[in-house]
Write a protein that holds these residues in place. Sequence first.
Motif, PDB file in Angstrom:
ATOM      1  N   GLY A   1       0.797  -1.221   0.000  1.00  0.00           N
ATOM      2  CA  GLY A   1       0.000   0.000   0.000  1.00  0.00           C
ATOM      3  C   GLY A   1       0.829   1.270   0.000  1.00  0.00           C
ATOM      4  O   GLY A   1       0.285   2.363  -0.225  1.00  0.00           O
ATOM      5  N   GLY A   2       2.117   1.139   0.225  1.00  0.00           N
ATOM      6  CA  GLY A   2       3.000   2.293   0.275  1.00  0.00           C
ATOM      7  C   GLY A   2       3.496   2.729  -1.086  1.00  0.00           C
ATOM      8  O   GLY A   2       3.075   2.196  -2.128  1.00  0.00           O
ATOM      9  N   SER A   3       4.416   3.703  -1.075  1.00  0.00           N
ATOM     10  CA  SER A   3       4.924   4.297  -2.309  1.00  0.00           C
ATOM     11  C   SER A   3       6.446   4.383  -2.285  1.00  0.00           C
ATOM     12  O   SER A   3       7.058   4.502  -1.225  1.00  0.00           O
ATOM     13  CB  SER A   3       4.362   5.710  -2.492  1.00  0.00           C
ATOM     14  N   LEU A   4       6.998   4.339  -3.489  1.00  0.00           N
ATOM     15  CA  LEU A   4       8.413   4.594  -3.702  1.00  0.00           C
ATOM     16  C   LEU A   4       8.568   5.343  -5.012  1.00  0.00           C
ATOM     17  O   LEU A   4       7.738   5.192  -5.919  1.00  0.00           O
ATOM     18  CB  LEU A   4       9.223   3.290  -3.793  1.00  0.00           C
ATOM     19  N   ARG A   5       9.636   6.114  -5.111  1.00  0.00           N
ATOM     20  CA  ARG A   5       9.962   6.794  -6.358  1.00  0.00           C
ATOM     21  C   ARG A   5      11.377   6.419  -6.773  1.00  0.00           C
ATOM     22  O   ARG A   5      12.328   6.711  -6.042  1.00  0.00           O
ATOM     23  CB  ARG A   5       9.857   8.304  -6.202  1.00  0.00           C
ATOM     24  N   LEU A   6      11.471   5.785  -7.919  1.00  0.00           N
ATOM     25  CA  LEU A   6      12.770   5.432  -8.464  1.00  0.00           C
ATOM     26  C   LEU A   6      13.251   6.528  -9.407  1.00  0.00           C
ATOM     27  O   LEU A   6      12.442   7.152 -10.104  1.00  0.00           O
ATOM     28  CB  LEU A   6      12.708   4.112  -9.220  1.00  0.00           C
ATOM     29  N   SER A   7      14.548   6.732  -9.426  1.00  0.00           N
ATOM     30  CA  SER A   7      15.166   7.671 -10.357  1.00  0.00           C
ATOM     31  C   SER A   7      16.248   6.954 -11.149  1.00  0.00           C
ATOM     32  O   SER A   7      16.865   6.010 -10.658  1.00  0.00           O
ATOM     33  CB  SER A   7      15.805   8.844  -9.608  1.00  0.00           C
ATOM     34  N   CYS A   8      16.456   7.430 -12.356  1.00  0.00           N
ATOM     35  CA  CYS A   8      17.525   6.875 -13.199  1.00  0.00           C
ATOM     36  C   CYS A   8      18.213   8.059 -13.878  1.00  0.00           C
ATOM     37  O   CYS A   8      17.603   8.737 -14.708  1.00  0.00           O
ATOM     38  CB  CYS A   8      16.944   5.919 -14.229  1.00  0.00           C
ATOM     39  N   ALA A   9      19.463   8.272 -13.506  1.00  0.00           N
ATOM     40  CA  ALA A   9      20.234   9.378 -14.061  1.00  0.00           C
ATOM     41  C   ALA A   9      21.112   8.875 -15.196  1.00  0.00           C
ATOM     42  O   ALA A   9      21.794   7.861 -15.060  1.00  0.00           O
ATOM     43  CB  ALA A   9      21.099  10.003 -12.974  1.00  0.00           C
ATOM     44  N   ALA A  10      21.077   9.597 -16.306  1.00  0.00           N
ATOM     45  CA  ALA A  10      21.848   9.208 -17.490  1.00  0.00           C
ATOM     46  C   ALA A  10      23.021  10.154 -17.698  1.00  0.00           C
ATOM     47  O   ALA A  10      22.923  11.354 -17.439  1.00  0.00           O
ATOM     48  CB  ALA A  10      20.948   9.226 -18.715  1.00  0.00           C
ATOM     49  N   SER A  11      24.104   9.582 -18.212  1.00  0.00           N
ATOM     50  CA  SER A  11      25.315  10.375 -18.433  1.00  0.00           C
ATOM     51  C   SER A  11      25.303  11.099 -19.770  1.00  0.00           C
ATOM     52  O   SER A  11      26.114  11.977 -20.009  1.00  0.00           O
ATOM     53  CB  SER A  11      26.546   9.464 -18.382  1.00  0.00           C
ATOM     54  N   GLU A  12      24.374  10.715 -20.633  1.00  0.00           N
ATOM     55  CA  GLU A  12      24.376  11.167 -22.017  1.00  0.00           C
ATOM     56  C   GLU A  12      23.771  12.555 -22.190  1.00  0.00           C
ATOM     57  O   GLU A  12      22.644  12.801 -21.752  1.00  0.00           O
ATOM     58  CB  GLU A  12      23.592  10.151 -22.872  1.00  0.00           C
ATOM     59  N   ARG A  13      24.545  13.456 -22.884  1.00  0.00           N
ATOM     60  CA  ARG A  13      24.052  14.806 -23.089  1.00  0.00           C
ATOM     61  C   ARG A  13      22.884  14.855 -24.069  1.00  0.00           C
ATOM     62  O   ARG A  13      22.111  15.804 -24.062  1.00  0.00           O
ATOM     63  CB  ARG A  13      25.187  15.706 -23.586  1.00  0.00           C
ATOM     64  N   THR A  14      22.801  13.815 -24.934  1.00  0.00           N
ATOM     65  CA  THR A  14      21.685  13.762 -25.878  1.00  0.00           C
ATOM     66  C   THR A  14      20.550  12.896 -25.344  1.00  0.00           C
ATOM     67  O   THR A  14      19.869  12.199 -26.097  1.00  0.00           O
ATOM     68  CB  THR A  14      22.166  13.222 -27.232  1.00  0.00           C
ATOM     69  N   PHE A  15      20.366  12.947 -24.045  1.00  0.00           N
ATOM     70  CA  PHE A  15      19.357  12.131 -23.356  1.00  0.00           C
ATOM     71  C   PHE A  15      17.986  12.249 -24.006  1.00  0.00           C
ATOM     72  O   PHE A  15      17.235  11.280 -24.063  1.00  0.00           O
ATOM     73  CB  PHE A  15      19.300  12.573 -21.893  1.00  0.00           C
ATOM     74  N   SER A  16      17.653  13.427 -24.507  1.00  0.00           N
ATOM     75  CA  SER A  16      16.317  13.657 -25.065  1.00  0.00           C
ATOM     76  C   SER A  16      16.079  12.894 -26.364  1.00  0.00           C
ATOM     77  O   SER A  16      14.969  12.905 -26.894  1.00  0.00           O
ATOM     78  CB  SER A  16      16.091  15.147 -25.304  1.00  0.00           C
ATOM     79  N   THR A  17      17.100  12.241 -26.902  1.00  0.00           N
ATOM     80  CA  THR A  17      16.925  11.435 -28.115  1.00  0.00           C
ATOM     81  C   THR A  17      16.709   9.958 -27.798  1.00  0.00           C
ATOM     82  O   THR A  17      16.540   9.152 -28.716  1.00  0.00           O
ATOM     83  CB  THR A  17      18.144  11.560 -29.051  1.00  0.00           C
ATOM     84  N   TYR A  18      16.692   9.613 -26.504  1.00  0.00           N
ATOM     85  CA  TYR A  18      16.542   8.225 -26.084  1.00  0.00           C
ATOM     86  C   TYR A  18      15.146   7.962 -25.559  1.00  0.00           C
ATOM     87  O   TYR A  18      14.638   8.717 -24.713  1.00  0.00           O
ATOM     88  CB  TYR A  18      17.540   7.880 -24.989  1.00  0.00           C
ATOM     89  N   ALA A  19      14.528   6.891 -26.034  1.00  0.00           N
ATOM     90  CA  ALA A  19      13.353   6.356 -25.364  1.00  0.00           C
ATOM     91  C   ALA A  19      13.843   5.594 -24.141  1.00  0.00           C
ATOM     92  O   ALA A  19      14.890   4.942 -24.184  1.00  0.00           O
ATOM     93  CB  ALA A  19      12.577   5.434 -26.293  1.00  0.00           C
ATOM     94  N   MET A  20      13.084   5.678 -23.063  1.00  0.00           N
ATOM     95  CA  MET A  20      13.497   5.074 -21.805  1.00  0.00           C
ATOM     96  C   MET A  20      12.466   4.065 -21.333  1.00  0.00           C
ATOM     97  O   MET A  20      11.268   4.207 -21.598  1.00  0.00           O
ATOM     98  CB  MET A  20      13.674   6.152 -20.738  1.00  0.00           C
ATOM     99  N   GLY A  21      12.948   3.073 -20.617  1.00  0.00           N
ATOM    100  CA  GLY A  21      12.041   2.070 -20.076  1.00  0.00           C
ATOM    101  C   GLY A  21      12.470   1.630 -18.689  1.00  0.00           C
ATOM    102  O   GLY A  21      13.634   1.773 -18.308  1.00  0.00           O
ATOM    103  N   TRP A  22      11.488   1.145 -17.938  1.00  0.00           N
ATOM    104  CA  TRP A  22      11.763   0.477 -16.668  1.00  0.00           C
ATOM    105  C   TRP A  22      11.360  -0.986 -16.813  1.00  0.00           C
ATOM    106  O   TRP A  22      10.268  -1.291 -17.310  1.00  0.00           O
ATOM    107  CB  TRP A  22      10.958   1.106 -15.536  1.00  0.00           C
ATOM    108  N   PHE A  23      12.229  -1.859 -16.367  1.00  0.00           N
ATOM    109  CA  PHE A  23      11.978  -3.290 -16.334  1.00  0.00           C
ATOM    110  C   PHE A  23      12.191  -3.779 -14.910  1.00  0.00           C
ATOM    111  O   PHE A  23      12.802  -3.082 -14.087  1.00  0.00           O
ATOM    112  CB  PHE A  23      12.940  -4.026 -17.283  1.00  0.00           C
ATOM    113  N   ARG A  24      11.714  -4.976 -14.624  1.00  0.00           N
ATOM    114  CA  ARG A  24      11.964  -5.551 -13.306  1.00  0.00           C
ATOM    115  C   ARG A  24      12.166  -7.054 -13.427  1.00  0.00           C
ATOM    116  O   ARG A  24      11.676  -7.689 -14.356  1.00  0.00           O
ATOM    117  CB  ARG A  24      10.812  -5.256 -12.347  1.00  0.00           C
ATOM    118  N   GLN A  25      12.904  -7.576 -12.456  1.00  0.00           N
ATOM    119  CA  GLN A  25      13.168  -9.008 -12.443  1.00  0.00           C
ATOM    120  C   GLN A  25      13.060  -9.532 -11.026  1.00  0.00           C
ATOM    121  O   GLN A  25      13.821  -9.132 -10.141  1.00  0.00           O
ATOM    122  CB  GLN A  25      14.555  -9.305 -13.011  1.00  0.00           C
TER     123      GLN A  25
END
Length: 132
Positions: free
Chosen positions: A15-39
């Motif tokens: 019932g609780g919440s969490l916020r994940l963040s993912c920081a990218a090193s790439e200056r052209t970050f805005s040209t990348y589609a991003m996804g979250w996966f889990r295992q």
Amino acid sequence: QVQLVESGGGLVQAGGSLRLSCAASERTFSTYAMGWFRQAPGKEREFVAGISWSGISTYYTDSVKGRFTISRDNAKNTVYLQMNSMKPEDTAVYYCAATQKRSSLGIYSGGFYSTRDRYDYWGQGTQVTVSS
């Protein structure tokens, strides 16, 4: 070479919440589609959520619709996963992924970007544990 670093995982009650963040090193970050996966232990890595390079389009696996929200801040080279109403079955290692691949029509397609092999770059993962 894009480097992705996830953070924000941890232990939360059902019932609780969490916020994940993912920081990218790439200056052209805005040209990348991003996804979250889990295992989860003993299971295949599965798609959770995806977002287009602009942030306008998003896509979710059915089990998280209405509970999780993916977003991005291209000025900060960061993608987020807000997870609410969490369930024990959300327990897994969560990975962010990036790709510059485009579908044949050049538009964001959830069906295209929900497949693992569309992504070229992966983070190291962050553990999320939901207790009942």
